[in-house]
Every structure is written in structure tokens, then in C-alpha cells.
Design a protein around this motif. Structure first.
Motif, PDB file in Angstrom:
ATOM      1  N   PHE A  93      66.964  46.695  49.220  1.00 24.98           N
ATOM      2  CA  PHE A  93      66.743  45.897  48.016  1.00 24.98           C
ATOM      3  C   PHE A  93      65.393  46.216  47.391  1.00 24.98           C
ATOM      4  CE2 PHE A  93      65.847  42.138  45.517  1.00 24.98           C
ATOM      5  CZ  PHE A  93      67.073  41.899  44.892  1.00 24.98           C
ATOM      6  N   GLU A  94      64.378  46.417  48.236  1.00 21.71           N
ATOM      7  CA  GLU A  94      63.060  46.770  47.694  1.00 21.71           C
ATOM      8  C   GLU A  94      63.120  48.100  46.936  1.00 21.71           C
ATOM      9  OE1 GLU A  94      60.747  46.760  51.222  1.00 21.71           O
ATOM     10  OE2 GLU A  94      60.190  44.621  51.080  1.00 21.71           O
ATOM     11  N   ALA A  95      63.972  49.018  47.408  1.00 24.15           N
ATOM     12  CA  ALA A  95      64.066  50.312  46.736  1.00 24.15           C
ATOM     13  C   ALA A  95      64.781  50.191  45.392  1.00 24.15           C
ATOM     14  CB  ALA A  95      64.794  51.310  47.628  1.00 24.15           C
ATOM     15  N   GLU A  96      65.817  49.337  45.295  1.00 25.10           N
ATOM     16  CA  GLU A  96      66.583  49.203  44.052  1.00 25.10           C
ATOM     17  C   GLU A  96      66.894  47.723  43.802  1.00 25.10           C
ATOM     18  OE1 GLU A  96      69.498  52.800  43.501  1.00 25.10           O
ATOM     19  OE2 GLU A  96      69.635  52.124  45.591  1.00 25.10           O
ATOM     20  N   PRO A  97      65.901  46.928  43.390  1.00 22.86           N
ATOM     21  CA  PRO A  97      66.129  45.480  43.241  1.00 22.86           C
ATOM     22  C   PRO A  97      67.098  45.117  42.132  1.00 22.86           C
ATOM     23  CG  PRO A  97      63.963  46.095  42.418  1.00 22.86           C
ATOM     24  CD  PRO A  97      64.511  47.319  43.098  1.00 22.86           C
ATOM     25  N   GLU A  98      67.286  45.988  41.116  1.00 28.55           N
ATOM     26  CA  GLU A  98      68.170  45.662  40.000  1.00 28.55           C
ATOM     27  C   GLU A  98      69.604  46.163  40.214  1.00 28.55           C
ATOM     28  OE1 GLU A  98      67.300  43.710  37.669  1.00 28.55           O
ATOM     29  OE2 GLU A  98      65.202  43.595  38.340  1.00 28.55           O
ATOM     30  N   ARG A  99      69.841  46.830  41.316  1.00 31.80           N
ATOM     31  CA  ARG A  99      71.158  47.448  41.506  1.00 31.80           C
ATOM     32  C   ARG A  99      72.212  46.419  41.893  1.00 31.80           C
ATOM     33  NH1 ARG A  99      72.625  52.342  45.797  1.00 31.80           N
ATOM     34  NH2 ARG A  99      74.850  52.508  45.230  1.00 31.80           N
ATOM     35  N   TYR A 100      71.816  45.431  42.665  1.00 35.05           N
ATOM     36  CA  TYR A 100      72.810  44.537  43.266  1.00 35.05           C
ATOM     37  C   TYR A 100      72.978  43.285  42.421  1.00 35.05           C
ATOM     38  CZ  TYR A 100      71.777  47.623  47.152  1.00 35.05           C
ATOM     39  OH  TYR A 100      71.588  48.738  47.934  1.00 35.05           O
ATOM     40  N   ALA A 101      74.209  42.857  42.265  1.00 33.42           N
ATOM     41  CA  ALA A 101      74.517  41.644  41.493  1.00 33.42           C
ATOM     42  C   ALA A 101      74.529  40.405  42.371  1.00 33.42           C
ATOM     43  CB  ALA A 101      75.872  41.795  40.798  1.00 33.42           C
ATOM     44  N   LEU A 102      74.627  40.558  43.697  1.00 38.40           N
ATOM     45  CA  LEU A 102      74.732  39.387  44.585  1.00 38.40           C
ATOM     46  C   LEU A 102      74.429  39.829  46.006  1.00 38.40           C
ATOM     47  CD1 LEU A 102      77.297  36.541  44.589  1.00 38.40           C
ATOM     48  CD2 LEU A 102      77.186  37.979  46.644  1.00 38.40           C
ATOM     49  N   LEU A 103      73.899  38.889  46.791  1.00 40.13           N
ATOM     50  CA  LEU A 103      73.633  39.106  48.214  1.00 40.13           C
ATOM     51  C   LEU A 103      74.548  38.189  49.023  1.00 40.13           C
ATOM     52  CD1 LEU A 103      71.975  40.129  50.692  1.00 40.13           C
ATOM     53  CD2 LEU A 103      70.368  38.257  50.236  1.00 40.13           C
ATOM     54  N   LEU A 104      75.362  38.790  49.933  1.00 39.04           N
ATOM     55  CA  LEU A 104      76.215  38.045  50.868  1.00 39.04           C
ATOM     56  C   LEU A 104      75.653  38.281  52.259  1.00 39.04           C
ATOM     57  CD1 LEU A 104      78.753  36.458  51.684  1.00 39.04           C
ATOM     58  CD2 LEU A 104      80.002  38.621  51.721  1.00 39.04           C
ATOM     59  N   THR A 105      75.164  37.182  52.924  1.00 37.41           N
ATOM     60  CA  THR A 105      74.449  37.351  54.192  1.00 37.41           C
ATOM     61  C   THR A 105      74.847  36.292  55.197  1.00 37.41           C
ATOM     62  OG1 THR A 105      72.246  37.427  55.212  1.00 37.41           O
ATOM     63  CG2 THR A 105      72.505  35.998  53.300  1.00 37.41           C
ATOM     64  N   ASP A 106      74.719  36.665  56.465  1.00 41.45           N
ATOM     65  CA  ASP A 106      74.856  35.719  57.581  1.00 41.45           C
ATOM     66  C   ASP A 106      73.523  34.986  57.755  1.00 41.45           C
ATOM     67  OD1 ASP A 106      75.865  34.374  59.742  1.00 41.45           O
ATOM     68  OD2 ASP A 106      75.499  35.993  61.158  1.00 41.45           O
ATOM     69  N   GLU A 107      73.510  33.884  58.519  1.00 42.24           N
ATOM     70  CA  GLU A 107      72.267  33.135  58.724  1.00 42.24           C
ATOM     71  C   GLU A 107      71.541  33.578  59.997  1.00 42.24           C
ATOM     72  OE1 GLU A 107      69.112  30.313  58.844  1.00 42.24           O
ATOM     73  OE2 GLU A 107      70.188  31.484  57.351  1.00 42.24           O
ATOM     74  N   LEU A 108      72.188  33.460  61.155  1.00 39.17           N
ATOM     75  CA  LEU A 108      71.518  33.756  62.425  1.00 39.17           C
ATOM     76  C   LEU A 108      71.637  35.243  62.717  1.00 39.17           C
ATOM     77  CD1 LEU A 108      72.601  30.737  64.645  1.00 39.17           C
ATOM     78  CD2 LEU A 108      70.538  31.017  63.265  1.00 39.17           C
ATOM     79  N   MET A 109      70.515  35.981  62.545  1.00 37.91           N
ATOM     80  CA  MET A 109      70.467  37.426  62.788  1.00 37.91           C
ATOM     81  C   MET A 109      69.137  37.763  63.436  1.00 37.91           C
ATOM     82  SD  MET A 109      72.057  38.983  59.235  1.00 37.91           S
ATOM     83  CE  MET A 109      70.805  38.213  58.221  1.00 37.91           C
TER      84      MET A 109
END
Length: 853
Positions: free
Chosen positions: A773-789
């Protein structure tokens, strides 16, 4: 002998021969002996008065020392309570359990300060002295506190130390107060600010007037820099200046002893000082020596006048008669004084006295002893101190047996506590202690008694609180364990359900190959329901919290129960709250009500009536229930009452623990099983909604559960038309960043998202996702993530990407979010939260809703 004019006159010499007569009398040996005796008597009176004066001073010094010790103990107890509250708050800050600036933090501070009535507020400041959390409600911002001397002392002093300010005004609209402060530091030991309690200026000495033996006794509390923290209750007028004396007491290594000091104005005072153990404070109690000796001075004048008169009468009436009268009067006065002192001591101690001779039956009970036994002060008692119908039936014989055992010498100390019924129907606890003494008429028992009801009640309350704390700790540990197991199981179910849906979509409907896949998906849904029950107990599942009407949910449960009632069992309904609204998850509330009603039915294997009632309750003051406390306000009360066997007392401490059940594996006749999750789920749902549970049960007479849920004033949204499940919202090629520490779940989510028209980019490392994300912050329209990692959690990753690109939609999917999951998600700016395992439809709608904002 009566003194009259006739008896006195002959003893006086006639005027013409006065000189010769006196000369003769002076040469008389009897007169010289008489004069010597009178001189000795006069010296004895003076010596006794001086000894009495010394005893009065010593008694006053002991009383001042006791008062100083009592006030110091009270002040130390107050400061210990403050230190415990501040220490708990600073520990919670260091562990991240308090998030300053959130309503939850203020509510937690109010909960901490609720048990400290002597303090007005509990505040938290940052390192610059700005207030970032407070138990005060609707308080205008105050100026930074960094310049205050107590703030500087907390910042630069030893960590965890307690610092008290002088009386000051923090806000113009507030009255003067004293701040009790302690530093707090983050997990790396860096100074983060100050936690402080605000109290009235007299919070350390408010009970002084009640404990002070006289109105002219003074008290002051100094810091080591001679700053005056308190000078006794009142308007702080400082009626005497003792700063110089206090300075000397600080430097005196024997300051704990009492002494006599002369103040600069010449006044001499009796002083007792005590250094507080919990803070560098010196408590000084003093009284003017002249005021302390005032009763002795009056007594000395009276005794002196009396002695002079007695000596004069002795000269006139004869040495022997005067001496006998003086000795008799002195003996009577001493006896009366001793009796008065004994009476005052018993009155001050509120103790009763008794005597009993078992052989003769003769007994004596003081008026206070009769009161303690529930009798009138003038009641006649002939059968000893246990002959009253007001004693508890279980205590009469043990008390009588203890008297007999002690009188016979088979029991050493006689010390018993028994109960006496009070006029209001309760029980007073009385402690009696005595001693058996052999006499001419046999063994005589005598002793005292005192009301110890407050001590017994305090001991019982302390035991109850310890039991509550132990139960809460067990629930917390088991909840964490259940949440961890559910998290891992959800990851397994996610693969089963997700790949099962993909496999089903690739098969013709109703084909022979599709039916086994449907059964796999049904089994996965049953597993999901089981996990939700476990998570409802652990309170770690991300549930929706919306306003909902409670009565329709209860009606739905009752309809299901009515269709499957066992033989001999009836259902009695009384619902009087159609407009009752609570804020929570309808599924969780349904499951809690169903479990509670099912538990009541299973408690009646021989049949009976299950009563269910719903009404509205408004509390004007705080109420303590079987599990939890209720603050004043409006509540919805759900009552479920059965006519079963009741709950044994030994089961009550474990009632809401998961996997605890008193039923056999097959139930009565093998018709049902006790899983041990029912009441644990009820407890978890009620606590999650902010409510409490009351319980009334008696063996053989059934059980009554009362659930109190906070009334919600928000409007209930109208029921919308059901979503068309046949048509799912599709994507338009948006790039989505998918993060989960399970590679199989990353692959599954990517495959589902690709089928929904999105372009997924998946990774099993949250650190790798952040680098992308730091490399291409404008590329992604949404973040889908787990909580406990491992490494960054889902909420931490969301905060990091929002720092680079505010407003990015984030969908957080978790099987178990851990403690305070919802607060962390809200603080991280999460758009949508979902509970694993996910179906394709749930995922499609969540992504679409997040993208729409």
C-alpha cells in the motif's frame, strides 16, 4: 455530727483573754500534733492535686495521640483507596485498556470513581497537562495543568508515587479542591501524563469534628514544605499558627510521641503528630494546655477551699472528728468518681454489663445489656442473660452450653457471638465476653456485650465481593479460551463453506453430485451457529447493535416453545411492554431468551407452569443484583419463572460458567442433554447489552430469573423489504487488497472476489500488505483484512493505511476480535465489520456497502 452555732461557739476563746489563750494552746502538745497533722494533710492535698494535674495532662496527651492515630489511619485509608484507583487507571493506560478521548474511557473513569464517594472526579492528562479524559460530565475545558506544582512533582518524582496539591481552583466554575496525582507511563516507560483525583479540601479531615473530644482541639495536615493541606473541617480560618512547630516536628525523629510546645505568642499547647504512611504528610493535633487543665483548675479550687474549711472545722471541733469526716467524704467522692468514670466508659463503648450465678439463679443486666437483648431498659430478668425469646433459636442452646462449659472450667476464654431479633424483623449480632470467678455462693459469671452487627455485615460484604471478583476472573479466563478456539474453528469453517459454495456453483442444481455438497454446506452452517454460541459467551463476536423491539423477539420465542411443550407443562405469558426498545443484536437476544426459557422447561421434568413476563422498570437509585449493579434509569425487565427443583447453593457461584451443567449426559430419561452453554450465553448477551441479572431460587420451590436490559430511546427503523438473494451486487474491476494470515483463506477470498467482478490482490502478511500500500496508495479501492494476525492486527493495519490515505473503505472480517473489539474497530475507522465464516452473498453485500460509503 451536725454543726450549729451552739456547737461552734464554745470552741472560740473570749476576746479579753484571747492572747493568753492562744499562747497556751500553742504550747499544748495536742495542738502541736494537730497542727502537724493539718500541715501534713495540706501537703498531701497539694501533692495529690499536682499528681492529678500531671495525670490530666498525660491523659490528654494520650487522647490526642489516639485522635492523631485515628485521623492518620483514616487519612491513610483514604489515600490508599486513591492510590489503588490511580494505580489501576495508570496500569490500564499502560496496557492500552483505556483509550483517552473516547466515551468508553470517560465511562470507565466514572466506574472507577463511583466507589470513592470522598472524591469528586477522576481525570487523565497528557504530558503537557491537557485533560484528555474525565469522569466529569459536560465539563468545560480547563487550562493545562503542566505548571501546577503537583503536576511537576508527579512528572519529576518517583514513578507510581502519590502527590497532593494545596487547595486550589482548577476551573473558575468549580469550588476549591485538592488534587491527588500520580504519573502514568506508556508501555515503553515514557511519561504520558498524570492521573488525578479531585476532592474537597476537607476530604482528609471531614470526620475530625465527630472524633474530636472537645471544641478547642485543633488539627492540621502539612506537606514537607510546610504547605497546609488541611486545617480541620470548616472555613480554614487557621485559628492558631503552628507552622514553626510543624517544621520542628518534621525534623524530629521521635515525632510520633506527644509533647508540649510553646508557640510564638506565648501559648502552650499539647501536641501529637503522626506522619502518614501513604504520602509525605504530617498530621498534627493539638489543644491548649490551659483549656485541657480547665476542669482540673476548677477542681483544684474546689478541693483547696474544701480542705481549708475542713482544717478550720478541725481546729474548732476536734482533730479526730474532722479527720473522720474528711476521710469519709474523700472515700465517697473517690467512689462516686470511679463509678462515674466506669459509667462514662461503658456509655462511650456502648457496652452492656451482666452477671449471673447459675447456682442461685441470681442475675444482673445493665440497661444497655437489656437493650442489646431486645428488652426494655426497666424489664425484669430472673433467668440469666440468655432468657429471652428474641434470641435466634439456633443460638440459645449453644450460648447456654458455652456458659456451662466455661463455668465448669472446660473452656478457657468465654467469647461468643449470638443473634437477637430487631423490631424491623432483622437480626442484631451481639458479642459477649466474660469470666467465671469462684465465690462463696458458687461460680459467678460476669462480663460485657457489644453490638457487632456492622462488623459482621462488613465481613459478609467483603466475602461477597471476593466471590464476585473470583467469578468474574473465571468468566474472563474461560471467555478468552472460548474466543481463541472459536477463532481457529472459524478459519476452518471459512474454507469449508467458501469452497463448498464454489463447488456447488460448478454443479447442476438438484444433481446427484450437488446433494453431497449441499449437505457439506448445511453442516458448515451448523458449525457456524455453534461457534456463534461460543462467541456470544466470550463477547468477542462482532455483532450488530441496532435499536430493536424486544416484545416481538419474545413473542417469537414463545410461539416456538408453545408448539413443542412437554406433556404436563403449560406456558403463562404476561407481556406489558409493547414499546420496549433495546440496542443490540436480535439474533443474540433471541438466543438468550430461548436458552433461558429452555432451561426453565428442563428444570421441570415432572411438569409445571413456565411463567414469562415482560414489563418496564424505572429505578431512582442504584440497585445491586445477583450478578451486576444497575445505575438509576429506565430498564426493560424480562422475567422467566419455573416451578422446578430450584438451584442448590453450591451451584450458584458457577451458574454462568460455560460447560458447567448439573444435568447428566442424556438428561432425564435420555430426552435432552445439558451442554453447559445456555446460561453462559444468556450472561454474555445481557452483559453485552449493558444489563444485569437477578436470581431468586429455593430448593423445591422453583427459580425466578430477572433480566434487566437498558431502555433505548432511539427510534426503531422500519422493516425493509427482503434483499433479493438471487442477484448479488457485482464489482466493476476495482482493485481490492486482501489480507489474512491463513493462505487458504486468502486464496478463497481472492477467488470469490474475482467471481464477483473485482480484481483481488492477496497476501498472508499484514506487513507485506502495508508495504504494497505504501508503494501504491491510490491503486486500491478497498482493504479487506482479518483482525488477529502476527505483527500488525487488522485494526492497526487500517490505522496505518488511513494515515497514508484517509477515507479508504476497510472491511474487517474476524472470527473473534478479542476484548474491546468494537471499540478498536471504531477507533481505526473500520467501514464494515463481518463475522467469519463468510458466505459469498455476505461478502458481496459488505464490499458493495463499504464502496458506497
Amino acid at each position: 455530727m451536725e454543726l450549729t452555732a451552739e456547737t461552734v461557739a464554745p470552741a472560740l476563746p473570749a476576746a479579753p483573754a484571747a492572747a493568753g489563750a492562744w499562747a497556751t494552746l500553742l504550747r499544748s502538745r495536742s495542738l502541736r500534733v494537730l497542727l502537724a497533722i493539718e500541715l501534713v494533710v495540706a501537703l498531701a492535698v497539694v501533692g495529690q492535686l499536682w499528681s492529678t494535674r500531671r495525670q490530666v495532662v498525660e491523659a490528654e496527651q494520650r487522647e490526642l495521640a489516639s485522635l492523631a492515630g485515628a485521623m492518620a489511619a483514616q487519612a491513610d485509608a483514604t489515600l490508599e483507596a486513591a492510590a489503588a484507583a490511580l494505580g489501576t487507571t495508570r496500569d490500564e493506560l499502560a496496557r492500552g485498556l483505556i483509550a483517552p478521548g473516547t466515551p468508553g474511557a470517560d465511562a470507565l473513569l466514572r466506574a472507577h470513581v463511583a466507589g470513592l464517594p470522598q472524591f469528586r472526579a477522576l481525570d487523565i492528562t497528557d504530558a503537557e497537562g491537557r485533560r484528555i479524559a474525565s469522569s466529569h460530565a459536560d465539563t468545560a475545558p480547563a487550562a493545562p495543568l503542566a505548571a501546577h506544582e503537583f503536576f511537576v512533582a508527579a512528572r519529576d518524582g518517583a514513578t507510581g508515587a502519590l502527590h497532593l496539591s494545596l487547595p486550589h481552583v482548577l476551573r473558575p466554575e468549580d469550588p476549591p479542591s485538592i488534587s491527588v496525582a500520580m504519573d502514568w507511563r506508556d508501555a515503553h516507560g515514557r511519561f504520558g501524563g498524570v492521573v488525578m483525583l479531585e476532592a474537597a479540601p476537607d476530604f482528609l479531615d471531614r470526620d475530625f469534628d465527630r472524633l474530636s473530644p472537645s471544641a478547642d482541639t485543633r488539627m492540621a495536615i502539612y506537606r514537607r514544605d510546610l504547605g497546609l493541606v488541611a486545617d480541620g473541617p470548616g472555613d480554614h480560618s487557621r485559628e492558631w499558627a503552628q507552622d514553626d512547630a510543624a517544621h520542628g516536628l518534621w525534623d524530629d525523629p521521635q515525632r510520633a510521641r506527644t509533647r508540649e510546645l510553646q508557640l510564638p505568642g506565648g501559648e502552650r499547647r499539647l501536641v501529637a503528630a503522626r506522619a502518614l504512611a501513604r504520602a509525605p504528610l504530617l498530621l498534627v493535633v493539638s489543644r491548649s494546655r490551659a483549656a485541657a487543665l480547665a476542669p482540673w483548675t476548677r477542681q483544684a479550687w474546689l478541693v483547696g477551699g474544701f480542705a481549708g474549711s475542713a482544717l478550720l472545722v478541725t481546729l474548732l471541733m476536734g482533730v479526730r472528728n474532722a479527720c473522720e469526716q474528711a476521710r469519709r467524704r474523700a472515700s465517697e467522692a473517690a467512689l462516686e468518681a470511679e463509678q462515674a468514670r466506669t459509667l462514662r466508659a461503658f456509655q462511650a463503648a456502648q457496652e452492656g454489663a451482666w452477671e449471673w450465678n447459675p447456682a442461685t439463679g441470681h442475675s444482673y443486666l445493665s440497661p444497655r445489656m437489656k437493650e442489646l437483648l431486645g428488652l426494655a431498659r426497666d424489664a425484669e430478668v430472673h433467668d440469666g442473660p440468655v432468657a429471652t425469646a428474641l434470641l435466634h433459636p439456633e443460638d440459645v442452646e449453644p450460648l447456654r452450653a458455652a456458659f456451662v462449659e466455661h463455668a465448669a472450667g472446660r473452656q478457657g476464654a468465654f467469647d461468643r457471638v449470638f443473634r437477637v431479633r430487631t423490631p424491623d424483623g432483622g437480626w442484631r449480632h451481639v458479642r459477649t465476653r466474660g469470666l467465671a470467678v469462684a465465690g462463696p455462693e458458687g461460680v459467678l459469671l460476669s462480663g460485657t456485650a457489644i453490638d457487632v452487627s456492622d462488623e459482621v455485615q462488613a465481613r459478609e460484604e467483603r466475602q461477597r465481593l471476593e466471590d464476585e471478583l473470583g467469578r468474574a476472573r473465571r468468566m474472563e479466563a474461560l471467555g478468552t479460551l472460548a474466543g481463541g478456539v472459536a477463532h481457529d474453528f472459524n478459519n476452518i469453517l471459512a474454507s469449508v463453506i467458501g469452497y463448498g459454495e464454489i463447488a456447488r456453483d460448478g454443479l447442476p442444481p438438484d444433481s446427484a453430485a450437488a446433494r453431497p455438497v449441499e449437505r457439506v454446506l448445511q453442516a458448515g452452517q451448523r458449525g457456524k451457529a455453534l461457534v456463534e454460541r461460543i462467541l456470544a459467551f466470550s463477547r468477542g463476536a462482532p455483532r450488530s447493535r441496532v435499536p430493536l423491539r424486544l416484545q416481538p423477539v419474545v413473542d417469537e420465542v414463545l410461539k416456538l416453545l408453545a408448539s413443542q411443550l412437554p406433556a404436563g407443562t403449560s406456558l403463562q405469558q404476561q407481556r406489558q411492554a409493547p414499546d420496549a426498545v433495546v440496542r443490540g443484536d436480535a439474533t443474540a437476544v433471541f438466543e438468550a431468551v430461548m436458552n433461558l426459557c429452555t432451561n426453565g422447561l428442563q428444570a421441570m421434568p415432572q411438569g409445571g407452569t413456565l411463567g414469562v413476563a415482560l414489563d418496564r422498570v424505572e429505578l431512582a437509585e442504584e440497585r445491586r443484583l445477583f450478578d451486576g449493579r444497575l445505575a438509576p434509569g429506565r430498564y426493560v425487565r424480562l422475567v422467566v419463572e419455573d416451578q422446578g427443583t430450584g438451584i442448590p447453593a453450591e451451584v450458584l457461584p458457577h451458574l454462568f460458567e460455560p460447560f458447567f451443567t448439573t444435568r447428566s449426559a442424556g438428561g432425564a430419561g435420555g430426552t435432552h442433554r445439558g451442554t453447559g452453554l445456555g446460561l453462559a450465553v444468556v450472561h454474555g448477551v445481557v452483559v453485552d447489552l449493558g444489563g444485569a441479572i437477578d436470581l431468586h431460587t429455593r430448593a423445591g420451590q422453583g427459580t425466578r430469573f430477572e433480566l434487566y436490559l437498558p431502555w433505548c430511546d432511539e427510534a426503531v427503523a422500519d422493516d425493509a423489504a427482503a434483499d433479493d438473494t438471487a442477484t448479488l451486487p457485482m464489482g466493476d474491476g476495482q482493485a481490492l487488497l486482501v489480507v489474512d494470515d491463513e493462505p487458504a483463506l486468502v486464496d478463497l477470498a481472492s477467488e470469490l472476489l474475482a467471481g464477483l467482478g473485482y480484481e483481488p490482490f492477496g497476501t498472508a502478511s499484514s506487513a507485506e500488505a502495508l508495504r504494497r500500500f505504501e508503494a501504491e496508495p491510490e491503486r486500491y479501492a478497498l482493504l479487506l483484512t482479518d483482525e488477529l494476525m502476527p505483527g500488525l492486527s487488522g485494526t492497526a493495519l487500517a490505522q496505518a493505511v488511513h494515515a497514508l490515505r484517509p477515507g479508504l473503505p476497510v472491511v474487517l472480517a474476524s472470527g473473534w476480535g478479542g476484548p474491546q473489539f468494537e471499540q478498536r474497530a471504531a477507533g481505526a475507522g473500520i467501514t464494515v465489520t463481518l463475522a467469519k465464516p463468510l458466505t459469498r452473498a455476505e461478502l458481496a453485500r459488505a464490499i458493495a456497502r463499504a464502496l458506497r460509503g
